[in-house]
Motif scaffolding. Structure first.
Motif, PDB file in Angstrom:
ATOM      1  N   VAL A  11     -18.773-127.225 -60.014  1.00 38.31           N
ATOM      2  CA  VAL A  11     -20.054-126.660 -59.596  1.00 38.31           C
ATOM      3  C   VAL A  11     -19.794-125.275 -59.034  1.00 38.31           C
ATOM      4  CG1 VAL A  11     -21.982-126.858 -57.979  1.00 38.31           C
ATOM      5  CG2 VAL A  11     -21.102-128.904 -59.114  1.00 38.31           C
ATOM      6  N   THR A  12     -20.501-124.292 -59.565  1.00 39.60           N
ATOM      7  CA  THR A  12     -20.367-122.916 -59.080  1.00 39.60           C
ATOM      8  C   THR A  12     -21.727-122.443 -58.587  1.00 39.60           C
ATOM      9  OG1 THR A  12     -18.606-122.483 -60.667  1.00 39.60           O
ATOM     10  CG2 THR A  12     -19.662-120.573 -59.651  1.00 39.60           C
ATOM     11  N   LEU A  13     -21.749-121.939 -57.366  1.00 35.34           N
ATOM     12  CA  LEU A  13     -23.003-121.531 -56.741  1.00 35.34           C
ATOM     13  C   LEU A  13     -22.832-120.209 -56.005  1.00 35.34           C
ATOM     14  CD1 LEU A  13     -24.152-124.828 -55.002  1.00 35.34           C
ATOM     15  CD2 LEU A  13     -25.325-123.688 -56.880  1.00 35.34           C
ATOM     16  N   LEU A 101      -8.960-147.295 -50.748  1.00 30.36           N
ATOM     17  CA  LEU A 101     -10.020-146.374 -51.152  1.00 30.36           C
ATOM     18  C   LEU A 101     -10.040-146.229 -52.665  1.00 30.36           C
ATOM     19  CD1 LEU A 101      -9.592-143.571 -48.485  1.00 30.36           C
ATOM     20  CD2 LEU A 101     -11.643-144.933 -48.832  1.00 30.36           C
ATOM     21  N   TYR A 102     -11.248-146.333 -53.227  1.00 31.13           N
ATOM     22  CA  TYR A 102     -11.446-146.032 -54.638  1.00 31.13           C
ATOM     23  C   TYR A 102     -12.114-144.657 -54.694  1.00 31.13           C
ATOM     24  CZ  TYR A 102     -10.669-151.023 -55.123  1.00 31.13           C
ATOM     25  OH  TYR A 102     -10.132-152.272 -55.045  1.00 31.13           O
ATOM     26  N   PHE A 103     -11.408-143.702 -55.264  1.00 31.54           N
ATOM     27  CA  PHE A 103     -11.907-142.330 -55.302  1.00 31.54           C
ATOM     28  C   PHE A 103     -12.625-142.036 -56.605  1.00 31.54           C
ATOM     29  CE2 PHE A 103     -10.084-140.150 -51.641  1.00 31.54           C
ATOM     30  CZ  PHE A 103      -9.076-141.012 -51.247  1.00 31.54           C
ATOM     31  N   GLY A 104     -13.626-141.181 -56.510  1.00 33.17           N
ATOM     32  CA  GLY A 104     -14.208-140.603 -57.705  1.00 33.17           C
ATOM     33  C   GLY A 104     -13.276-139.539 -58.255  1.00 33.17           C
ATOM     34  N   SER A 105     -13.663-138.959 -59.366  1.00 29.42           N
ATOM     35  CA  SER A 105     -12.809-137.982 -60.048  1.00 29.42           C
ATOM     36  C   SER A 105     -12.843-136.606 -59.386  1.00 29.42           C
ATOM     37  CB  SER A 105     -13.214-137.859 -61.515  1.00 29.42           C
ATOM     38  OG  SER A 105     -14.599-137.607 -61.600  1.00 29.42           O
ATOM     39  N   GLY A 106     -13.736-136.434 -58.438  1.00 28.65           N
ATOM     40  CA  GLY A 106     -13.769-135.177 -57.690  1.00 28.65           C
ATOM     41  C   GLY A 106     -14.686-134.141 -58.318  1.00 28.65           C
ATOM     42  N   THR A 107     -15.216-133.286 -57.446  1.00 26.06           N
ATOM     43  CA  THR A 107     -16.031-132.151 -57.875  1.00 26.06           C
ATOM     44  C   THR A 107     -15.461-130.898 -57.238  1.00 26.06           C
ATOM     45  OG1 THR A 107     -18.056-133.456 -58.043  1.00 26.06           O
ATOM     46  CG2 THR A 107     -18.311-131.070 -57.835  1.00 26.06           C
ATOM     47  N   LYS A 108     -15.148-129.930 -58.074  1.00 24.00           N
ATOM     48  CA  LYS A 108     -14.652-128.658 -57.555  1.00 24.00           C
ATOM     49  C   LYS A 108     -15.849-127.752 -57.309  1.00 24.00           C
ATOM     50  CE  LYS A 108     -11.439-124.873 -58.362  1.00 24.00           C
ATOM     51  NZ  LYS A 108     -10.436-124.268 -59.283  1.00 24.00           N
TER      52      LYS A 108
END
Lengths: 113, 115
Positions: A11-13, A101-108
């Motif tokens: 995500v770029t903002l 912990l079960y992690f999501g794949s992450g959002t940069k």
């Protein structure tokens, strides 16, 4: 099995805009949801946590509400700053599994001037 | 600053070599977790301990990976025969109990590169 899904990889903002990072989860147990933030070359740090349905939790300008009806725990901020650029991970734990912990794949998240 | 101390920060090994990394949990935290974060930033749980006892570990850990948390010594994670696919950031985390992750702290990790 237990899992977490983050739909946005990148995500770029522009600074000052609002952001929402999506997180949904799957479990048959009572969930505990977390958001972790990881800056470059740093340890993941806890940003938010919740196990209470429909109650908004806030920290450092970020907020999220656990909605068990939709199995969601989306992360939001009303006005992003340059320093918010980092990796954001949604994570799930359930007491029946020694709090692994079960992690999501992450959002940069990248915030531009 | 992280309260969980991991050493070394970087580790470079050739394929087939042993790779050993250490973790000093936060003082008073009897529960220790090891996670692997790959180059795609995906996390994988490896093993966790309460004091010296293993609580849970994945199948992969039982083969080439070994870990321990001896009393009065740092916890350690060792890969007996490193493979290229083991290249990752290995994160240690500690918690005051096994009931809640509310006070779980991660170390900076050991970045393993297997050439």
């Amino acid at each position: 099995g237990d899992s977490v899904t983050q739909t946005e990889g990148l995500v770029t903002l522009t600074k000052g805009l609002p952001v929402m990072l999506n997180c949904t989860y799957q479990t048959t147990y009572s969930p505990f949801l977390f958001w972790y933030v990881q800056h470059l070359n740093e340890a993941p740090k806890l940003l938010l946590k919740s196990s209470t349905d429909n109650k908004r939790t806030e920290h450092q300008g970020f907020y999220a509400t656990l909605h068990k009806s939709s199995s969601s725990f989306h992360l939001q901020k009303s006005s992003v700053q340059l320093s918010d650029s980092a990796l954001y991970f949604c994570a799930l734990s359930v007491m029946s599994n020694y709090n692994v912990l079960y992690f999501g794949s992450g959002t940069k998240l990248t915030v531009e001037p | 600053n992280s309260k969980v101390i991991q050493t070394p920060r970087y580790l470079v090994k050739g394929q087939g070599q042993k790779a050993k990394m250490r973790c000093i949990p936060e003082k008073g935290h009897p529960v220790v977790f090891w996670y692997q974060q790959n180059k795609n930033n995906e996390f994988k749980f490896l093993i966790n301990f309460q004091n010296q006892e293993v609580l849970q570990q994945i199948d992969m850990t039982e083969k080439r990976f070994s870990a321990e948390c001896p009393s009065n010594s740092p916890c350690s994670l060792e890969i007996q025969s490193s493979e290229a696919g083991d290249s990752a950031l290995y994160l240690c985390a500690s918690s005051p109990d096994s009931i809640s992750n509310e006070r779980l702290f991660f170390g900076h990790g050991t970045k393993l590169s297997v050439l």
